[in-house]
Design a protein around this motif. Structure first.
Motif, PDB file in Angstrom:
ATOM      1  N   TYR A   1       0.849  -1.190   0.000  1.00 30.19           N
ATOM      2  CA  TYR A   1       0.000   0.000   0.000  1.00 30.19           C
ATOM      3  C   TYR A   1       0.888   1.245   0.000  1.00 30.19           C
ATOM      4  N   VAL A   2       0.434   2.274  -0.679  1.00 33.77           N
ATOM      5  CA  VAL A   2       1.153   3.542  -0.727  1.00 33.77           C
ATOM      6  C   VAL A   2       0.223   4.644  -0.239  1.00 33.77           C
ATOM      7  N   PHE A   3       0.725   5.452   0.704  1.00 35.46           N
ATOM      8  CA  PHE A   3      -0.007   6.593   1.256  1.00 35.46           C
ATOM      9  C   PHE A   3       0.794   7.868   0.962  1.00 35.46           C
ATOM     10  N   THR A   4       0.099   8.973   0.854  1.00 34.62           N
ATOM     11  CA  THR A   4       0.779  10.242   0.619  1.00 34.62           C
ATOM     12  C   THR A   4      -0.060  11.385   1.168  1.00 34.62           C
ATOM     13  N   ASP A   5       0.628  12.476   1.508  1.00 35.72           N
ATOM     14  CA  ASP A   5      -0.043  13.723   1.856  1.00 35.72           C
ATOM     15  C   ASP A   5       0.146  14.768   0.757  1.00 35.72           C
ATOM     16  N   GLY A   6       0.635  14.317  -0.394  1.00 36.94           N
ATOM     17  CA  GLY A   6       0.911  15.212  -1.504  1.00 36.94           C
ATOM     18  C   GLY A   6       2.384  15.455  -1.709  1.00 36.94           C
ATOM     19  N   LEU A   7       3.176  15.334  -0.647  1.00 36.04           N
ATOM     20  CA  LEU A   7       4.626  15.501  -0.740  1.00 36.04           C
ATOM     21  C   LEU A   7       5.356  14.256  -0.237  1.00 36.04           C
ATOM     22  N   ALA A   8       5.057  13.843   0.977  1.00 39.59           N
ATOM     23  CA  ALA A   8       5.698  12.655   1.546  1.00 39.59           C
ATOM     24  C   ALA A   8       4.931  11.407   1.128  1.00 39.59           C
ATOM     25  N   SER A   9       5.669  10.327   0.868  1.00 39.20           N
ATOM     26  CA  SER A   9       5.073   9.039   0.496  1.00 39.20           C
ATOM     27  C   SER A   9       5.491   7.981   1.508  1.00 39.20           C
TER      28      SER A   9
ATOM     29  N   MET B   1       3.793  -6.492   9.366  1.00 32.17           N
ATOM     30  CA  MET B   1       3.621  -5.189   8.729  1.00 32.17           C
ATOM     31  C   MET B   1       4.920  -4.414   8.839  1.00 32.17           C
ATOM     32  N   VAL B   2       5.367  -3.883   7.702  1.00 31.42           N
ATOM     33  CA  VAL B   2       6.558  -3.052   7.655  1.00 31.42           C
ATOM     34  C   VAL B   2       6.178  -1.747   6.952  1.00 31.42           C
ATOM     35  N   VAL B   3       6.395  -0.629   7.651  1.00 29.73           N
ATOM     36  CA  VAL B   3       6.062   0.689   7.121  1.00 29.73           C
ATOM     37  C   VAL B   3       7.365   1.435   6.873  1.00 29.73           C
ATOM     38  N   VAL B   4       7.498   2.039   5.680  1.00 25.49           N
ATOM     39  CA  VAL B   4       8.744   2.682   5.282  1.00 25.49           C
ATOM     40  C   VAL B   4       8.433   4.049   4.693  1.00 25.49           C
ATOM     41  N   GLY B   5       9.222   5.066   5.064  1.00 29.52           N
ATOM     42  CA  GLY B   5       9.037   6.389   4.484  1.00 29.52           C
ATOM     43  C   GLY B   5       9.950   7.421   5.116  1.00 29.52           C
ATOM     44  N   GLU B   6      10.124   8.532   4.436  1.00 29.73           N
ATOM     45  CA  GLU B   6      10.920   9.645   4.956  1.00 29.73           C
ATOM     46  C   GLU B   6      10.008  10.580   5.746  1.00 29.73           C
ATOM     47  N   VAL B   7       9.507  10.067   6.862  1.00 32.20           N
ATOM     48  CA  VAL B   7       8.581  10.786   7.741  1.00 32.20           C
ATOM     49  C   VAL B   7       8.968  10.475   9.183  1.00 32.20           C
ATOM     50  N   PRO B   8       8.430  11.220  10.158  1.00 33.21           N
ATOM     51  CA  PRO B   8       8.718  10.902  11.553  1.00 33.21           C
ATOM     52  C   PRO B   8       8.220   9.511  11.938  1.00 33.21           C
ATOM     53  N   ARG B   9       8.821   8.943  12.959  1.00 35.51           N
ATOM     54  CA  ARG B   9       8.462   7.588  13.383  1.00 35.51           C
ATOM     55  C   ARG B   9       7.029   7.507  13.890  1.00 35.51           C
ATOM     56  N   ALA B  10       6.543   8.574  14.502  1.00 35.48           N
ATOM     57  CA  ALA B  10       5.162   8.566  14.980  1.00 35.48           C
ATOM     58  C   ALA B  10       4.176   8.369  13.840  1.00 35.48           C
ATOM     59  N   THR B  11       4.506   8.877  12.650  1.00 33.53           N
ATOM     60  CA  THR B  11       3.640   8.711  11.485  1.00 33.53           C
ATOM     61  C   THR B  11       3.618   7.260  11.029  1.00 33.53           C
TER      62      THR B  11
END
Length: 410
Positions: free
Chosen positions: A347-355, A389-399
């Protein structure tokens, strides 16, 4: 009948019953009683501040005057009309000149506030316009160049070529340092090649991220503050302007882009944490735009690798995802899902800038438990409902944590 020890009040100066002293003619709020009060008898004495007044009568002791807060002055009425009785005279507690000055200052302050909000709205609109230009340039222009990618003290060189053909993006990204890895984007999907290990992974094209650009920009403005600095600067040998993107909450990082003044391509991209520290940055050292771009189509073998296998394509046609997500971080939404025949899903999530990518597969073996970091990318692994479940992204860990906790089986 009079009370012993108390004499009737004089018609000239009212006396206090407790202290037998003349009552003050000036109220605590600054208003004055008219001098005629002490010159002749009156039936009722009233000032602007008085609500209950003392009425002197023969044979009765004086009562203390009860004062309340002055009635608020209404705009458009005379000062004297504030008094309850037309016959009563009052003196304003504040000089008229001061009131006029204060009123003018308030109007000036309101005008400056309106100008500030108007200027802020125009600046935000201009910044959003350049952000839209950048997004369109990255996906729609033909360009080729070399850039460096820095994380901490590590610096890697990469080569990129991007073209549009028949409405489809074709792109190749090659690592110039270390192992000869490359990523190729075709019409159907994206292939990641590692020649030495002979590993080839293919995922579907994530074109859904760019749908509905107008609504996407509106959501971005809700969760990011955009600041455009059009001062003259030079980046990668080209005229550029700077776009600052600052997060409004703790669920995302900030960005700083140096945009080409002509094409709006990001010549320099910087990822910033909440304290303003640089987590990663890319900088073009060589860039060509428009014609004379190396055609990707000549390498048919590379493009053939981007074709999604028939089984994966058939599974991707499932009408409903196997998982639903409730309580996602503010601003993030699900844009794509890539199921596989082995039961795993991407699955891919985004806020328009971060993925953010979420990988869900049966809990046959524990891949990651807790947090991990590779360069500027954060990762979080956990087990929910019998699935890894493994979540990966250039976002804070809380996200990342909130994304994993939002997953529920449908």
């Amino acid at each position: 009948m009079r009370s012993p020890g108390i004499s009737p009040p004089s018609n000239r100066v009212p006396m206090s019953a407790s202290s037998a002293r003349p009552m003050p003619l000036v109220s605590p709020h600054g208003g004055r009683l008219v001098r005629s009060i002490v010159e002749k008898p009156v039936d009722r004495v009233e000032s602007c501040e008085t609500r209950r007044c003392w009425r002197p009568t023969a044979g009765s002791a004086p009562r203390n005057v009860s004062l309340r807060k002055p009635a608020p002055q209404r705009r458009g009425k005379s000062i004297l009309s504030i008094c309850r009785r037309p016959s009563a005279l009052c003196v304003p507690s504040r000089p008229l000149r001061l009131q006029v000055f204060t009123s003018g200052a308030v109007h000036a302050l309101l005008a400056l506030t309106l100008l500030w909000f108007t200027g802020t709205a125009l600046a935000q609109s201009a910044a959003l316009e350049w952000l839209a230009k950048m997004r369109q340039a990255v996906h729609q222009l033909d360009y080729e160049g070399r850039f460096v990618y820095q994380v901490g003290d590590r610096l890697d060189g990469l080569y990129v070529v991007h073209r549009m053909k028949d409405g489809h993006e074709l792109e190749r990204l090659v690592a110039l340092d270390g192992e000869p890895k490359q990523i190729i984007r075709g019409e159907q999907g994206v292939a990641c090649l590692e020649p030495r290990s002979r590993n080839i992974s293919v995922i579907g094209n994530r074109s859904g991220i760019r749908n509905d650009l107008h609504d996407e920009l509106k959501r971005i403005a809700e969760h990011y503050e955009l600041i455009l600095d059009d001062a003259e600067r030079r980046t990668a040998g080209r005229a550029a302007l700077r776009l600052e993107v600052r997060p409004r909450d703790r669920f995302r990082f900030g960005y700083r882009f140096d945009l080409d003044a002509t094409t709006a391509l990001p010549l320099r991209s910087i990822l910033l944490d909440h304290e303003g520290n640089i987590r990663s940055q890319t900088l073009f050292v060589d860039l060509k735009v428009g014609r004379d771009i190396t055609p990707i189509e000549k390498d048919l073998s590379a493009l053939a690798l981007t074709r999604v296998p028939p089984t994966a394509a058939r599974v991707s046609m499932l009408p409903q995802p196997g998982w639903q997500f409730r309580g996602l971080p503010p601003g993030f939404r699900l844009v794509t899902e890539q199921p596989a025949d082995d039961g795993s899903r991407h699955y891919v999530f985004t806020d328009g800038l971060a993925s953010i990518s979420l990988y869900v597969e049966p809990d046959d073996e524990r891949l990651l438990n807790g947090y991990s970091r590779i360069g500027a990318t954060e990762a979080y692994g956990t087990v929910r409902y019998g699935h890894q479940m493994v979540v990966v992204g250039e976002v804070p860990r809380a996200t990342l944590t909130k994304i994993a906790e939002a997953a529920e089986p449908r």
